[in-house]
Design an enzyme around this catalytic site. Structure first.
Site, PDB file in Angstrom:
ATOM      1  N   HIS A 316       0.851  -1.191   0.000  1.00  0.00           N
ATOM      2  CA  HIS A 316       0.000   0.000   0.000  1.00  0.00           C
ATOM      3  C   HIS A 316       0.880   1.232   0.000  1.00  0.00           C
ATOM      4  O   HIS A 316       1.937   1.239   0.626  1.00  0.00           O
ATOM      5  CB  HIS A 316      -0.905   0.011   1.242  1.00  0.00           C
ATOM      6  CG  HIS A 316      -2.068   0.937   1.102  1.00  0.00           C
ATOM      7  ND1 HIS A 316      -1.985   2.270   1.396  1.00  0.00           N
ATOM      8  CD2 HIS A 316      -3.335   0.702   0.669  1.00  0.00           C
ATOM      9  CE1 HIS A 316      -3.160   2.826   1.161  1.00  0.00           C
ATOM     10  NE2 HIS A 316      -4.001   1.903   0.718  1.00  0.00           N
ATOM     11  N   ASP A 373      -7.969  -5.382   0.093  1.00  0.00           N
ATOM     12  CA  ASP A 373      -8.433  -6.229  -1.003  1.00  0.00           C
ATOM     13  C   ASP A 373      -8.032  -7.687  -0.880  1.00  0.00           C
ATOM     14  O   ASP A 373      -8.494  -8.522  -1.654  1.00  0.00           O
ATOM     15  CB  ASP A 373      -7.886  -5.686  -2.336  1.00  0.00           C
ATOM     16  CG  ASP A 373      -8.500  -4.358  -2.681  1.00  0.00           C
ATOM     17  OD1 ASP A 373      -9.695  -4.188  -2.412  1.00  0.00           O
ATOM     18  OD2 ASP A 373      -7.789  -3.484  -3.208  1.00  0.00           O
TER      19      ASP A 373
HETATM   20  N1  ACO Z   1       4.191  -7.609  -4.642  1.00  0.00           N
HETATM   21  C1  ACO Z   1       5.536  -7.574  -4.813  1.00  0.00           C
HETATM   22  N2  ACO Z   1       6.291  -6.461  -4.684  1.00  0.00           N
HETATM   23  C2  ACO Z   1       5.648  -5.316  -4.385  1.00  0.00           C
HETATM   24  C3  ACO Z   1       4.264  -5.268  -4.179  1.00  0.00           C
HETATM   25  C4  ACO Z   1       3.520  -6.467  -4.325  1.00  0.00           C
HETATM   26  N3  ACO Z   1       2.191  -6.477  -4.158  1.00  0.00           N
HETATM   27  N4  ACO Z   1       3.897  -4.009  -3.886  1.00  0.00           N
HETATM   28  C5  ACO Z   1       5.011  -3.273  -3.901  1.00  0.00           C
HETATM   29  N5  ACO Z   1       6.082  -4.073  -4.194  1.00  0.00           N
HETATM   30  C6  ACO Z   1       7.500  -3.637  -4.252  1.00  0.00           C
HETATM   31  C7  ACO Z   1       7.756  -2.881  -5.545  1.00  0.00           C
HETATM   32  O1  ACO Z   1       8.240  -3.747  -6.552  1.00  0.00           O
HETATM   33  C8  ACO Z   1       8.815  -1.886  -5.100  1.00  0.00           C
HETATM   34  O2  ACO Z   1      10.052  -2.550  -5.064  1.00  0.00           O
HETATM   35  P1  ACO Z   1      11.407  -1.732  -5.406  1.00  0.00           P
HETATM   36  O3  ACO Z   1      11.503  -0.662  -4.356  1.00  0.00           O
HETATM   37  O4  ACO Z   1      12.469  -2.778  -5.304  1.00  0.00           O
HETATM   38  O5  ACO Z   1      11.223  -1.174  -6.782  1.00  0.00           O
HETATM   39  C9  ACO Z   1       8.424  -1.555  -3.663  1.00  0.00           C
HETATM   40  O6  ACO Z   1       7.671  -2.702  -3.195  1.00  0.00           O
HETATM   41  C10 ACO Z   1       7.543  -0.317  -3.539  1.00  0.00           C
HETATM   42  O7  ACO Z   1       6.437  -0.473  -4.415  1.00  0.00           O
HETATM   43  P2  ACO Z   1       5.828   0.715  -5.281  1.00  0.00           P
HETATM   44  O8  ACO Z   1       5.037   0.154  -6.417  1.00  0.00           O
HETATM   45  O9  ACO Z   1       6.903   1.705  -5.607  1.00  0.00           O
HETATM   46  O10 ACO Z   1       4.864   1.371  -4.198  1.00  0.00           O
HETATM   47  P3  ACO Z   1       3.606   2.259  -4.492  1.00  0.00           P
HETATM   48  O11 ACO Z   1       3.315   2.972  -3.235  1.00  0.00           O
HETATM   49  O12 ACO Z   1       3.804   3.094  -5.713  1.00  0.00           O
HETATM   50  O13 ACO Z   1       2.449   1.210  -4.843  1.00  0.00           O
HETATM   51  C11 ACO Z   1       0.687  -0.351  -4.651  1.00  0.00           C
HETATM   52  C12 ACO Z   1       1.498   0.754  -3.951  1.00  0.00           C
HETATM   53  C13 ACO Z   1       0.222   0.137  -6.034  1.00  0.00           C
HETATM   54  C14 ACO Z   1      -0.572  -0.625  -3.836  1.00  0.00           C
HETATM   55  C15 ACO Z   1       1.565  -1.609  -4.773  1.00  0.00           C
HETATM   56  O14 ACO Z   1       1.917  -2.081  -3.486  1.00  0.00           O
HETATM   57  C16 ACO Z   1       0.863  -2.727  -5.564  1.00  0.00           C
HETATM   58  O15 ACO Z   1       0.933  -2.737  -6.788  1.00  0.00           O
HETATM   59  N6  ACO Z   1       0.175  -3.676  -4.861  1.00  0.00           N
HETATM   60  C17 ACO Z   1      -0.578  -4.700  -5.536  1.00  0.00           C
HETATM   61  C18 ACO Z   1      -1.911  -4.151  -6.000  1.00  0.00           C
HETATM   62  C19 ACO Z   1      -2.861  -3.905  -4.861  1.00  0.00           C
HETATM   63  O16 ACO Z   1      -3.071  -4.739  -3.985  1.00  0.00           O
HETATM   64  N7  ACO Z   1      -3.515  -2.729  -4.899  1.00  0.00           N
HETATM   65  C20 ACO Z   1      -4.548  -2.353  -3.903  1.00  0.00           C
HETATM   66  C21 ACO Z   1      -4.085  -1.194  -3.098  1.00  0.00           C
HETATM   67  S1  ACO Z   1      -5.264  -0.847  -1.852  1.00  0.00           S
HETATM   68  C22 ACO Z   1      -6.493  -0.060  -2.671  1.00  0.00           C
HETATM   69  O17 ACO Z   1      -6.323   0.609  -3.623  1.00  0.00           O
HETATM   70  C23 ACO Z   1      -7.828  -0.250  -2.152  1.00  0.00           C
END
Ligand code: ACO
Length: 438
Positions: A316, A373
Site C-alpha cells: 500500500h 483487497d
Molecule cells: N508484490 C511484490 N512487490 C511489491 C508489491 C507487491 N504487491 N507491492 C510493492 N512491491 C515492491 C515494488 O516492486 C517496489 O520494489 P522496489 O523498491 O524494489 O522497486 C516496492 O515494493 C515499492 O512499491 P511501489 O510500487 O513503488 O509502491 P507504491 O506505493 O507506488 O504502490 C501499490 C502501492 C500500487 C498498492 C503496490 O503495493 C501494488 O501494486 N500492490 C498490488 C496491487 C494492490 O493490492 N492494490 C490495492 C491497493 S489498496 C487499494 O487501492 C484499495
C-alpha cells in the site's frame, strides 16, 4: 451535510527555509490536528521560478481535509476521529455515511431521517434502464458503472448547480442511494435476468442483496449475517483519504464539473488493478495459485524484478503496517462461512500466503502487508458475487467518501482548479517542416 469552510490549519511563519538558486526562501509550515506537518510551497514558483517535482504525489498534500486520517506506519484509520475497527464493529454503513457527510455521529432521529431519505431515492429514471441494453451482454460491470453513473447528469438537471448547498446535498443523496440499484442492474444484465426494482422497506444493504440475487419468481429472504457482513465491507470501503480515485473526483470537481460526472471519473480510476481492481485480481490470483504447495513459487515470482507479477492485495502507498481494514476483513470471512455453512479452500491458501510473505525478508524489508483487497474477494465470492462485481461493490461503498470529499472541496472558499505543472523534456522550439521536405 457540513458546509463549513475548510480550515487552513495553524501556520508557523517561516519555519522552513529552502536554498534555491542561491536564494534563501522562507516557507511556512502548517500543522494539522494530527499527523505530519506540511511545508506550504504555494508561493514557491512566484519567489524562485521553480516548481517542485513529485510524480505520484508521494510527498505532496493536495488539500486540507477533516474527513479521514491515516497513520500508515501504525496502521491507524480514523473517520472523523473514530477508529475504523470500532465503526466496523458497532456502526452501520448508513451511520458511517452520515458521519462522513456531516462530521458527527447522528442522533437516532437524524439517522432515521437520513436512512429514510437515502432509501427513498433508490429508483432510477426508467429511461436510464434502457441504457443497459446498449451494452454487450459480457460487458464488465465497471464499464457499465462508468457509463450509467456519468449519464445520471443527463437526468437530474435539478441538482447540478454546485454553488447551491441544497443541490449538492440532493445530488450526494441521489448518488449514494442509486449506486446499489445501478450496480445490481449491471449484474442482472450480465446474467440475463430481469432487473429487480428496489424495495425501500429493506435496509440499504439488504435491498442491494435482494436487487442482486432476488428474482421475480421467488420471494427473497435476506440472511441477516450476510447483510451485516456486507454492510461491514461497505463501511471498510467508505472513504480512504486522498487515494487515486478520490483525488480524481476532486480534480474533476475542481473545474466545476457536476457531481455525477465527477463520480464517474472516480469509478474509472478505481477500476485499475493497482487500486480498486485489486480485489478482483487478488481472488483470481489466489484461485490461480490453487493449493498451498504452489505458494512458494508465486512468492518467488513476486520478488523477481524481471517478472511483472505482484502479490495482489499486498502492499500500500500509505500503510507500511497491517492495513486495519484487512484485519476486520479476515475475521469477517469466518463469520460469513459460518452463516452460509460454506467453506472455500482459497481462504486457507490466502492465510498461508500471508504467513509466508510476512516471514519473507523481501516483504518485511519493503513493509508489504495485506491490504483491504486481500480477503474481501473470499467473502464476496462466498456470498455469491462473481469476481467482476467486486470492484463495482467497492465503487458503491466509496461513493459516499467521494461525495463527502467533493462537497468538502466545493465548500472551501479558497478552492481553485487543480492544475499541476511539469518538468518539460521534449524538443525546444523548432520550425515547422512542410510534408514534402520531411
Ligand atoms: N508484490 C511484490 N512487490 C511489491 C508489491 C507487491 N504487491 N507491492 C510493492 N512491491 C515492491 C515494488 O516492486 C517496489 O520494489 P522496489 O523498491 O524494489 O522497486 C516496492 O515494493 C515499492 O512499491 P511501489 O510500487 O513503488 O509502491 P507504491 O506505493 O507506488 O504502490 C501499490 C502501492 C500500487 C498498492 C503496490 O503495493 C501494488 O501494486 N500492490 C498490488 C496491487 C494492490 O493490492 N492494490 C490495492 C491497493 S489498496 C487499494 O487501492 C484499495
Amino acid at each position: 451535510m457540513s458546509d463549513n469552510p475548510v480550515s487552513n490549519g495553524p501556520a508557523t511563519p517561516n519555519a522552513a527555509v529552502l536554498n534555491a538558486g542561491g536564494k534563501e526562501v522562507p516557507l511556512q509550515v502548517r500543522s494539522g490536528s494530527v499527523g505530519p506537518d506540511v511545508i506550504d510551497i504555494r508561493k514557491l514558483y512566484a519567489d524562485t521560478g521553480m516548481f517542485t517535482y513529485d510524480p505520484g504525489f508521494t510527498s505532496t498534500a493536495s488539500c486540507d481535509s477533516a474527513l479521514t486520517y491515516i497513520d500508515g506506519d501504525e496502521g491507524v484509520l480514523l473517520h472523523r476521529g473514530y477508529p475504523i475497527g470500532e465503526l466496523a464493529e458497532h456502526s452501520s454503513f448508513m451511520e458511517v455515511s452520515y458521519l462522513l457527510l456531516n462530521g458527527e455521529l447522528p442522533a437516532k432521529d437524524e439517522l432515521d431521517t437520513f436512512t429514510r431519505t437515502i432509501c427513498r431515492h433508490t429508483m432510477l429514471h426508467e429511461q436510464l434502464m434502457q441504457f443497459y441494453r446498449g451494452f454487450r451482454r459480457d460487458a464488465h460491470p465497471m464499464a457499465i458503472m462508468c457509463g450509467v453513473v456519468g449519464a445520471l447528469s443527463a437526468f437530474y438537471h435539478d441538482s447540478t448547480d454546485i454553488s447551491d448547498p441544497n443541490h449538492r446535498r440532493i445530488s450526494s443523496h441521489r448518488l449514494i442511494a442509486k449506486m446499489p440499484t445501478i450496480a445490481a442492474a449491471a449484474f442482472k444484465y450480465s446474467v440475463g435476468q430481469p432487473f429487480v426494482y428496489p424495495d425501500n422497506t429493506l435496509s440499504y444493504t439488504g435491498n442491494f442483496l435482494r436487487m442482486t440475487f432476488g428474482v421475480p419468481a421467488e420471494k427473497y429472504e435476506v440472511i441477516p449475517a450476510v447483510e451485516r457482513a456486507l454492510d461491514r465491507i461497505f463501511i471498510l470501503h467508505a472513504d480512504h483519504e486522498q487515494n487515486a480515485s478520490t483525488s480524481t473526483v476532486r480534480l474533476a470537481g475542481s473545474s466545476g464539473a457536476n457531481p455525477f460526472a465527477c463520480i464517474a471519473a472516480g469509478i474509472a480510476c478505481l477500476w485499475g488493478p493497482a487500486h480498486g481492481g485489486a480485489n478482483e485480481a487478488a481472488l483470481n490470483m489466489l484461485r490461480e495459485i490453487g493449493t498451498p504447495d504452489k505458494i512458494a513459487h508465486y512468492i518467488e515470482r513476486a520478488k523477481d524484478k524481471n517478472d511483472p507479477f505482484r502479490l495482489m492485495g499486498f502492499g500500500h502507498r500509505v500503510y507500511k503496517n497491517y492495513d486495519p481494514r484487512a484485519t476486520v476483513m479476515q475475521s469477517t470471512v469466518r463469520e460469513v462461512f459460518d452463516a452460509l455453512k460454506v467453506t472455500d479452500p482459497v481462504f486457507e491458501t490466502a492465510l498461508q500466503l500471508e504467513d509466508m510473505a510476512l516471514n519473507d525478508d523481501y516483504f518485511r524489508e519493503k513493509k508489504l502487508f495485506p491490504n483491504v483487497d486481500f480477503y474481501s474477494g473470499v467473502i464476496l465470492s462466498a456470498i455469491g458475487f462473481p469476481t467482476t462485481m467486486f470492484t463495482a461493490l467497492f465503487a458503491l461503498a466509496r461513493t459516499v467518501g467521494w461525495v463527502a470529499q467533493w462537497n468538502e472541496m466545493i465548500s472551501d472558499p479558497g478552492q481553485k482548479i487543480g492544475r499541476p505543472r511539469q518538468l518539460y523534456t521534449g524538443p525546444t522550439e523548432r520550425a515547422y517542416v512542410p510534408l514534402d521536405k520531411r
